[in-house]
Design a protein around this motif. Structure first.
Motif, PDB file in Angstrom:
ATOM      1  N   LEU B 294       0.836  -1.191   0.000  1.00 37.79           N
ATOM      2  CA  LEU B 294       0.000   0.000   0.000  1.00 37.79           C
ATOM      3  C   LEU B 294       0.881   1.254   0.000  1.00 37.79           C
ATOM      4  O   LEU B 294       1.677   1.450   0.909  1.00 37.79           O
ATOM      5  N   PRO B 295       0.775   2.123  -1.027  1.00 34.70           N
ATOM      6  CA  PRO B 295       1.620   3.317  -1.020  1.00 34.70           C
ATOM      7  C   PRO B 295       1.230   4.275   0.101  1.00 34.70           C
ATOM      8  O   PRO B 295       0.028   4.483   0.347  1.00 34.70           O
ATOM      9  N   ALA B 296       2.186   4.846   0.789  1.00 35.32           N
ATOM     10  CA  ALA B 296       1.911   5.759   1.884  1.00 35.32           C
ATOM     11  C   ALA B 296       3.043   6.765   1.990  1.00 35.32           C
ATOM     12  O   ALA B 296       4.173   6.490   1.598  1.00 35.32           O
ATOM     13  N   VAL B 297       2.703   7.959   2.539  1.00 36.95           N
ATOM     14  CA  VAL B 297       3.712   9.008   2.694  1.00 36.95           C
ATOM     15  C   VAL B 297       4.132   9.071   4.160  1.00 36.95           C
ATOM     16  O   VAL B 297       3.282   9.136   5.052  1.00 36.95           O
ATOM     17  N   VAL B 298       5.432   9.052   4.409  1.00 36.27           N
ATOM     18  CA  VAL B 298       5.924   9.085   5.784  1.00 36.27           C
ATOM     19  C   VAL B 298       5.652  10.468   6.381  1.00 36.27           C
ATOM     20  O   VAL B 298       6.089  11.486   5.848  1.00 36.27           O
ATOM     21  N   HIS B 299       4.876  10.496   7.470  1.00 35.21           N
ATOM     22  CA  HIS B 299       4.438  11.758   8.057  1.00 35.21           C
ATOM     23  C   HIS B 299       5.318  12.154   9.238  1.00 35.21           C
ATOM     24  O   HIS B 299       5.644  13.305   9.450  1.00 35.21           O
ATOM     25  N   LYS B 300       5.696  11.155  10.038  1.00 37.74           N
ATOM     26  CA  LYS B 300       6.435  11.462  11.258  1.00 37.74           C
ATOM     27  C   LYS B 300       7.225  10.222  11.685  1.00 37.74           C
ATOM     28  O   LYS B 300       6.725   9.102  11.560  1.00 37.74           O
ATOM     29  N   VAL B 301       8.411  10.433  12.149  1.00 39.65           N
ATOM     30  CA  VAL B 301       9.204   9.316  12.653  1.00 39.65           C
ATOM     31  C   VAL B 301       9.592   9.619  14.101  1.00 39.65           C
ATOM     32  O   VAL B 301      10.196  10.648  14.383  1.00 39.65           O
ATOM     33  N   SER B 302       9.180   8.769  15.037  1.00 40.45           N
ATOM     34  CA  SER B 302       9.584   8.959  16.440  1.00 40.45           C
ATOM     35  C   SER B 302      10.559   7.873  16.835  1.00 40.45           C
ATOM     36  O   SER B 302      10.258   6.691  16.724  1.00 40.45           O
ATOM     37  N   ASP B 303      11.722   8.291  17.287  1.00 30.51           N
ATOM     38  CA  ASP B 303      12.751   7.350  17.700  1.00 30.51           C
ATOM     39  C   ASP B 303      12.582   7.057  19.186  1.00 30.51           C
ATOM     40  O   ASP B 303      12.682   7.940  20.017  1.00 30.51           O
ATOM     41  N   VAL B 304      12.247   5.812  19.509  1.00 32.79           N
ATOM     42  CA  VAL B 304      12.059   5.452  20.913  1.00 32.79           C
ATOM     43  C   VAL B 304      13.316   4.806  21.466  1.00 32.79           C
ATOM     44  O   VAL B 304      13.329   4.266  22.555  1.00 32.79           O
ATOM     45  N   GLY B 305      14.382   4.808  20.679  1.00 31.65           N
ATOM     46  CA  GLY B 305      15.627   4.226  21.142  1.00 31.65           C
ATOM     47  C   GLY B 305      15.758   2.797  20.697  1.00 31.65           C
ATOM     48  O   GLY B 305      16.563   2.483  19.830  1.00 31.65           O
ATOM     49  N   ARG B 306      14.926   1.911  21.277  1.00 30.94           N
ATOM     50  CA  ARG B 306      15.057   0.495  20.909  1.00 30.94           C
ATOM     51  C   ARG B 306      14.396   0.209  19.563  1.00 30.94           C
ATOM     52  O   ARG B 306      14.684  -0.795  18.931  1.00 30.94           O
ATOM     53  N   HIS B 307      13.474   1.073  19.134  1.00 35.40           N
ATOM     54  CA  HIS B 307      12.911   0.974  17.790  1.00 35.40           C
ATOM     55  C   HIS B 307      12.351   2.340  17.425  1.00 35.40           C
ATOM     56  O   HIS B 307      12.382   3.262  18.246  1.00 35.40           O
ATOM     57  N   ALA B 308      11.834   2.457  16.200  1.00 37.04           N
ATOM     58  CA  ALA B 308      11.220   3.722  15.812  1.00 37.04           C
ATOM     59  C   ALA B 308       9.756   3.477  15.492  1.00 37.04           C
ATOM     60  O   ALA B 308       9.389   2.374  15.071  1.00 37.04           O
ATOM     61  N   VAL B 309       8.920   4.471  15.750  1.00 35.64           N
ATOM     62  CA  VAL B 309       7.528   4.390  15.353  1.00 35.64           C
ATOM     63  C   VAL B 309       7.357   5.315  14.154  1.00 35.64           C
ATOM     64  O   VAL B 309       7.571   6.518  14.248  1.00 35.64           O
ATOM     65  N   VAL B 310       7.015   4.718  13.017  1.00 38.25           N
ATOM     66  CA  VAL B 310       6.833   5.499  11.788  1.00 38.25           C
ATOM     67  C   VAL B 310       5.344   5.697  11.580  1.00 38.25           C
ATOM     68  O   VAL B 310       4.564   4.743  11.605  1.00 38.25           O
ATOM     69  N   GLU B 311       4.951   6.971  11.424  1.00 38.69           N
ATOM     70  CA  GLU B 311       3.547   7.261  11.152  1.00 38.69           C
ATOM     71  C   GLU B 311       3.454   7.633   9.681  1.00 38.69           C
ATOM     72  O   GLU B 311       4.050   8.618   9.241  1.00 38.69           O
ATOM     73  N   ALA B 312       2.719   6.824   8.895  1.00 37.40           N
ATOM     74  CA  ALA B 312       2.600   7.078   7.461  1.00 37.40           C
ATOM     75  C   ALA B 312       1.142   7.349   7.118  1.00 37.40           C
ATOM     76  O   ALA B 312       0.240   6.824   7.766  1.00 37.40           O
ATOM     77  N   LYS B 313       0.934   8.191   6.131  1.00 40.65           N
ATOM     78  CA  LYS B 313      -0.435   8.545   5.753  1.00 40.65           C
ATOM     79  C   LYS B 313      -0.837   7.812   4.474  1.00 40.65           C
ATOM     80  O   LYS B 313      -0.138   7.875   3.456  1.00 40.65           O
ATOM     81  N   VAL B 314      -1.983   7.122   4.537  1.00 41.65           N
ATOM     82  CA  VAL B 314      -2.604   6.556   3.352  1.00 41.65           C
ATOM     83  C   VAL B 314      -3.838   7.427   3.139  1.00 41.65           C
ATOM     84  O   VAL B 314      -4.790   7.346   3.903  1.00 41.65           O
ATOM     85  N   GLY B 315      -3.775   8.303   2.131  1.00 34.87           N
ATOM     86  CA  GLY B 315      -4.829   9.320   2.026  1.00 34.87           C
ATOM     87  C   GLY B 315      -4.766  10.175   3.268  1.00 34.87           C
ATOM     88  O   GLY B 315      -3.714  10.734   3.592  1.00 34.87           O
ATOM     89  N   ASN B 316      -5.873  10.251   4.002  1.00 34.89           N
ATOM     90  CA  ASN B 316      -5.872  11.050   5.233  1.00 34.89           C
ATOM     91  C   ASN B 316      -5.735  10.199   6.484  1.00 34.89           C
ATOM     92  O   ASN B 316      -5.790  10.712   7.588  1.00 34.89           O
TER      93      ASN B 316
END
Lengths: 357, 357, 299
Positions: B294-316
């Motif tokens: 599913l194509p998505a645009v990376v909106h925000k990347v939060s680095d939690v240290g042990r991993h990262a949480v990537v928030e991507a937008k599919v449409g809205n």
């Protein structure tokens, strides 16, 4: 805008609460104070806010020396861990109170309060009183007051500590956006390393009245200068053990021994290694290759991750892994260490090797 | 120790409730077996404390019965129910020593002194407070005070149930895990029926064999920690347990398949017949980023240290993914794929796919 | 402490200390004018004799010796202690009992609080005058009721016992409220969890009082006892208005005696010596109470 602390300290009845500290906090990102309860976060904030007298040093806000100014004249905001609102006033009046004190005209107050209320989704509650609100809404009111005031500095002293877990998660996501582009210097105190990672542009690690390290958050997480800094910035607690180094081999007593080519430049001798719990896993992976034999003491489950505290002949360690991993308390269980993730410290706690990005 | 049955339990704080919204507890039917460790988990205001107070007898329900070992105790006062309760804030008798505090519930029931002594010393041993047994309880630290409160709950071996009402609220964050694991250990030693009320997922999942998740006065799921994480029966459970919570994505159901972002999403199994707002639920741990999907645009990347949480937008719509290793930059396009065995359809919040077919 | 490690800190600490003294100075001056100077005047008087015209003769400790050996002083002091003892023995338990019986929530709370506060709002000389009229055998409500309706011979101008009963009753009526209000404040601050825990622990009502309510009231009780001790030990206005120290000397407490000596007989020297002894006793007993009641708190 900046807040510059030059050599400030706090002494109460002969006891040093804050040791001489020099730090410059800048605007544009959150400045996090991270440390356990009693590390001096609140004390430092009170000094900056002018609520407690300093023993030494000066404070400058945006180049202006405010050391001798009273709290009222420093133009700052402070949000506490406990929900502090005026109980007899509506939410509107609570948010408006600092503006009224400043003698702002009514129409402008109206505009500012509504803007702050919109950001914090308090519009429908403007006419309620604090006791008719939930904890989250009460704390949002306190935050709205800080935003509406448009002060030069905003101090947030564990503002989410008394909120429900999920609410904390939501507000934590919103917080940076609330203060983005407002120009104020934001200082945020917390005892949770994860909060520092999520919020902090810069983080000051505190221990026993000392700022042990200050810098960009990601950098000081990955490159702690001292063992203490590594300990402060780890939850669950970072795993520490005494090792002896000979050539390129590190030996942890009877527990394990492995090849550490990356560290071969350090002289032979005794060191401390520290490794974060998520680099110690219950299953081997391409990176986690060094086997450790542990006896499971305690297991915990945080929803999406499981941790196990386990005992080895030389140290008690913690492992943190994704998903739900079935452990039996008391069983012998192998754990696997990622040798490249180890930080090597001298015996007096200074970084020797490891910790590259 | 006893089996606990709650039958058709309802409670309203209003004298004449008119609709379901007036009820703090809507309809509770439950059976807890003897000697189990249970948790009631939910946000504040979900009715979990009301339920606890009904079981302990501090509140009388508007409707329904409570049975201990099939004996109706609905109309009995708290002291006649033979239960123990540990409160949010430590309750200790200030003027008494630690020993007398622990002995208090036994002496009130005229147990003879030699039996009191054996029991008190055994409990003190388990709680690791033997060295402070003669001290006045008033001078203890909060975590030790709370240990004493727990001890008073556990000292009687004839109790039907021991209840804990958010017992770790006042404990310092870095001491919490110790008490959390202590409680688990105590349950394994004492084997009494225990009910633990909390809004904290880690406390609930760590302590309990079975967790009851509540929302708005209703039970949304009862299950083991693994079940709650792996297969949430309701989107609320998926959201509330796990950090970050489950992605809940509005979707369209047609031709027997679920479509999100104009793409057919493979689910764990067949969709059950029904109507209502359809949503896809998938945890961030089971979303992977890659070149296909599913194509998505990376909106925000939060680095939690042990991993990262990537928030991507599919449409809205935002989709979160837990990523270890390299993360894409903000603003770039990526492709999402969901682990089909962990991807489900929900209708009006409730699960609507059949497992594993 | 950190003397060696932070020399810079010590320097500024010093200047700060001096500045602090500067701020305290006005308070010191105020205290000097308020207490110290009048007190020194009294000390001055207590060691001299005067016959007026500002002529003084050195007497040394003669007045003190005389006073401490005087039966009149012993009698007044005895009456004072008896009175204070009775007052504390009645007002403290009564205050606790009333506070326990008061409602904790609902519309009766403000009603009770206002009723309790009323006696304390009345000026002291008015209280004395009120009770004086109240107990007059011919026209006072209580006096008439006792003598004419119930047939009990009650006249405090004649009977020392009646005079004592009246003064004690008046003080109980006037000041028990203070104890009640303080105890009530202590009681409402106890979280519900304590009562719930006690129920579950199977505690009796007495145990709840003994182990929860009483310890939680301890601090306010300390204050209540101290205030009631000092007030009743220094009582003057009400008995002066009510009985004037009579009949005979039966209700002549220390303060009344002191005024008689100082203003009635104009013996300034002995009166000054008596004031100092009076003050010393009040201070000593207050200190004793305070240390005894707070001695466990440090642990």
């Amino acid at each position: 805008m900046t807040i510059a602390l030059h050599n400030i300290s706090k002494v109460v009845a002969g006891q040093t609460h804050i040791k001489p500290t020099s730090v410059v906090f800048e605007t544009g990102h959150f400045n996090v104070l991270l440390g356990e309860t009693g590390a001096g976060k609140t004390s430092l904030i009170k000094l900056m806010a002018g609520l407690d007298p300093m023993a030494t040093g000066t404070i400058e806000i945006d180049g202006q020396d405010v050391t001798k100014l009273t709290t009222q004249k420093r133009n700052i905001s402070l949000v506490h861990q406990f929900f502090v609102n005026y109980p007899h006033m509506t939410v509107f009046d609570n948010i408006a109170s600092p503006l009224k004190v400043a003698g702002m005209v009514k129409s402008e107050i109206q505009g500012r309060v509504e803007e702050a209320a919109d950001i914090l989704q308090l519009r429908p509650m403007l006419h309620r009183r604090p006791h008719e609100l939930s904890g989250g809404q009460q704390q949002r009111t306190a935050l709205a007051r800080a935003i509406a005031k448009e002060s030069r500095a905003v101090f947030l002293d564990e503002p989410l500590a008394n909120l429900d877990y999920k609410l904390r998660e939501e507000l934590r996501e919103q917080l940076p956006e609330l203060f983005a582009g407002r120009g104020a210097v934001v200082v945020y105190a917390t005892s949770e390393p994860e909060e520092a990672l999520l919020l902090g542009g810069a983080t000051a690690l505190m221990d026993d009245g000392n700022v042990v390290q200050f810098g960009p958050t990601a950098e000081i997480y990955r490159k702690p200068q001292t063992l203490m800094a590594a300990k402060v910035f780890s939850d669950p607690p970072i795993n520490v053990a005494k090792v002896t180094k000979q050539g390129s081999t590190l030996t942890m007593g009877q527990s394990a021994s492995w090849d550490a080519a990356k560290m071969k430049d350090a002289p032979d001798g005794t060191y401390h290694i520290a490794v974060r719990p998520h680099h110690v896993t219950p299953m081997p992976t391409p990176a986690n290759t060094v086997a450790l034999k542990g006896r499971v003491l305690v297991t915990e489950l945080s929803g999406s991750e499981s941790s196990a505290h386990f005992a080895m002949p030389d140290a008690d360690w913690v492992s943190l892994a994704h998903g739900v991993h079935p452990y039996e308390v008391g069983e012998d269980h192998p754990f696997y260490l990622d040798p490249s993730a180890c930080l090597l410290f001298s015996e007096d706690g200074h970084i020797i090797a490891g910790g590259a990005a | 120790m006893a089996k606990i049955t709650l039958s058709d339990l309802k409670h309203s704080y209003y004298p004449n409730p008119t609709g379901p919204e007036d009820y703090a507890l809507k309809e509770i039917d439950l059976e807890w077996s003897d000697g189990g460790a249970y948790a009631l988990l939910g946000p504040s205001g979900c009715g979990k404390s009301t339920l606890l107070n009904i079981i302990s007898g501090l509140l009388t329900p508007s409707n329904g019965r409570i049975l201990f070992d099939d004996k109706d105790v609905t109309d009995l006062a708290p002291n006649q129910r033979n239960i123990a309760q540990v409160f949010q804030f430590p309750v200790i008798y200030d003027t008494m020593s630690v020993y007398d505090n622990l002995a208090f519930p036994l002496r009130n029931r005229r147990v003879d002194e030699t039996a009191v002594n054996t029991r008190v010393m055994a409990i003190a041993e388990m709680l690791e407070v033997t060295d402070m047994i003669g001290q006045k309880a008033a001078g203890l630290s909060p975590d030790n005070k709370q240990k004493i409160s727990m001890g008073r709950g556990l000292v009687r071996d004839d109790v039907n149930v021991v209840m804990f009402d958010e017992p770790l609220t006042v404990i310092d964050p870095h001491l919490k895990w110790k008490l959390r694991s202590k409680l688990k250990e105590l349950h394994q030693k004492v084997r009494a029926t225990m009910i633990y009320v909390t809004h904290d997922q880690t406390e609930a999942l760590t302590f309990a064999d079975q967790v009851v998740v509540m929302q708005d006065g209703e039970i949304v799921q009862i299950g083991t920690p693994v079940e709650l994480f792996e297969r949430p029966a309701h989107t609320f459970v998926g959201h509330f347990i796990g950090s970050p919570g489950m992605n809940v994505l509005p979707c369209e159901v047609r031709d027997g398949g679920a479509f999100f972002g104009e793409k057919l999403i493979t689910l764990e199994g067949a969709i059950e017949q029904g109507s209502g707002a359809a949503e896809i639920g998938v945890r961030p741990e089971f979303v992977t980023l890659g070149d296909a999907g599913l194509p998505a645009v990376v909106h925000k990347v939060s680095d939690v240290g042990r991993h990262a949480v990537v928030e991507a937008k599919v449409g809205n719509t935002s989709v979160k993914a837990v990523v270890e290793g390299d993360v894409p930059a903000q603003g770039t396009t990526t492709h999402l794929s969901f682990d089909p065995t962990k991807t489900r359809l929900y209708r009006d919040g409730w699960i609507a796919t059949r497992a594993g077919t | 402490m950190g003397a060696g490690t932070h020399p810079a800190g010590d320097n500024t600490m010093k200047t700060q200390n001096q500045r602090a003294w500067f701020f305290v100075l006005p308070v010191l001056l105020l205290v000097a004018f308020n207490a110290l100077i009048p007190m020194m005047t009294v000390v001055n008087y207590s060691v001299q004799e005067t016959f007026g015209n500002n002529v003084f003769f050195w007497e040394g400790l003669r007045w003190f010796e005389q006073l401490l050996n005087s039966d009149r002083f012993h009698a007044a002091l005895g009456r004072q202690f008896l009175f204070t003892g009775i007052i504390l023995a009645i007002e403290i338990p009564l205050g606790i009992i009333i506070a326990l019986a008061m409602p904790r929530q609902g519309i009766w709370v403000p009603v009770c609080l206002v009723l309790m506060a009323l006696p304390m709002l009345i000026p002291w000389n008015v209280v004395g005058a009120m009770w004086n009229i109240f107990t007059l055998p011919d026209i006072g409500l209580l006096g008439y009721l006792m003598n004419h309706t119930l047939g009990i011979n009650y006249d405090m101008t004649q009977d020392p016992v009646a005079a004592w009963v009246t003064i004690v009753t008046m003080d109980v009526w006037h000041w028990t409220s203070l104890v009640v209000l303080l105890c009530y404040a202590g009681l409402v601050s106890i979280p519900d969890a304590y009562y719930q825990a006690a129920k579950i622990d199977g505690a009796s009502n007495w145990s709840v009082f003994r182990y929860i309510q009483l310890p939680k009231m301890k601090q306010v009780l300390t204050i209540a006892i101290l205030l009631r001790f000092m007030d009743s030990f220094n009582i003057y206005t009400e008995p002066f208005v009510l009985t004037g120290g009579g009949p005979g000397n039966s209700t002549t407490f220390l303060s009344i005696d002191l005024v008689k000596i100082a203003l009635g007989q104009f013996d300034l020297g002995p009166a000054a010596a008596m004031s100092l002894i009076y003050f010393a006793i009040t201070l000593l007993v207050s200190w004793l109470f305070y240390t005894l009641m707070t001695k466990d708190d440090g642990k």
